[in-house]
Design a protein around this motif. Structure first.
Motif, short mmCIF file in Angstrom:
data_model
loop_
_atom_site.label_atom_id
_atom_site.label_comp_id
_atom_site.label_asym_id
_atom_site.label_seq_id
_atom_site.Cartn_x
_atom_site.Cartn_y
_atom_site.Cartn_z
N VAL A 37 0.87 -1.18 0.00
CA VAL A 37 0.00 0.00 0.00
C VAL A 37 0.91 1.22 0.00
N ARG A 38 0.49 2.27 -0.66
CA ARG A 38 1.29 3.51 -0.63
C ARG A 38 0.41 4.69 -0.24
N GLN A 39 1.07 5.71 0.28
CA GLN A 39 0.37 6.93 0.65
C GLN A 39 1.20 8.12 0.21
N ALA A 40 0.67 8.87 -0.72
CA ALA A 40 1.34 10.07 -1.20
C ALA A 40 1.10 11.21 -0.22
N PRO A 41 1.99 12.19 -0.20
CA PRO A 41 1.82 13.33 0.71
C PRO A 41 0.46 14.00 0.53
N GLY A 42 -0.29 14.14 1.61
CA GLY A 42 -1.57 14.82 1.56
C GLY A 42 -2.72 14.00 1.00
N ALA A 92 5.65 8.50 -2.81
CA ALA A 92 4.79 8.10 -1.69
C ALA A 92 5.62 7.33 -0.67
N THR A 93 5.03 7.14 0.48
CA THR A 93 5.56 6.17 1.43
C THR A 93 4.91 4.83 1.12
#
Length: 122
Positions: A37-42, A92-93
């Motif tokens: 899973v990834r999470q981009a800033p904001g 992303a993280t």
């Protein structure tokens, strides 16, 4: 206890490649579906890829299909994500996530790693 430790993130130019690794412990890795899973800033979390046990089946988000490849090494209890042709929007993280139920089926997720940051920029 369950531990998931991602590595391999960093700064890469557009068009470049990275390979992420997720070293796991505290559970029978070979018995669980694993997910990236990834999470981009904001932004909210985005499902990237899934791999079923024994490498029987893999799935990808449309945004990464054809560029990313998920794999697993059950002997090393390690999950991988090979990322090619990287784009700035891949920044992303990236998190390694464990399936919640043992077996060759997906019934949700439970444990997450702390993540590794991937930055795609020139």
């Amino acid at each position: 206890q369950v531990q998931l430790l991602e590595s391999g993130g960093g700064l890469v130019q557009p068009g470049g490649s990275l390979r992420l690794s997720c070293a796991t412990s505290g559970f029978t890795f070979s018995s669980y579906v694993m997910i990236w899973v990834r999470q981009a800033p904001g932004k909210g979390p985005e499902w990237v890829s899934i791999i079923y046990i024994a490498n029987k089946w893999t799935g990808y988000a449309d945004s990464v299909k054809g560029r990313f490849t998920v794999s697993r090494d059950d002997a090393r209890n390690t999950l991988y994500l090979q990322m090619n042709s990287l784009k700035p929007e891949d920044t992303a993280t990236y998190y390694c996530v464990k399936g919640a139920v043992a077996g060759d089926h997906y019934y949700g997720i439970d444990y997450w790693g702390k993540g590794t940051l991937v930055t795609v920029s020139s």
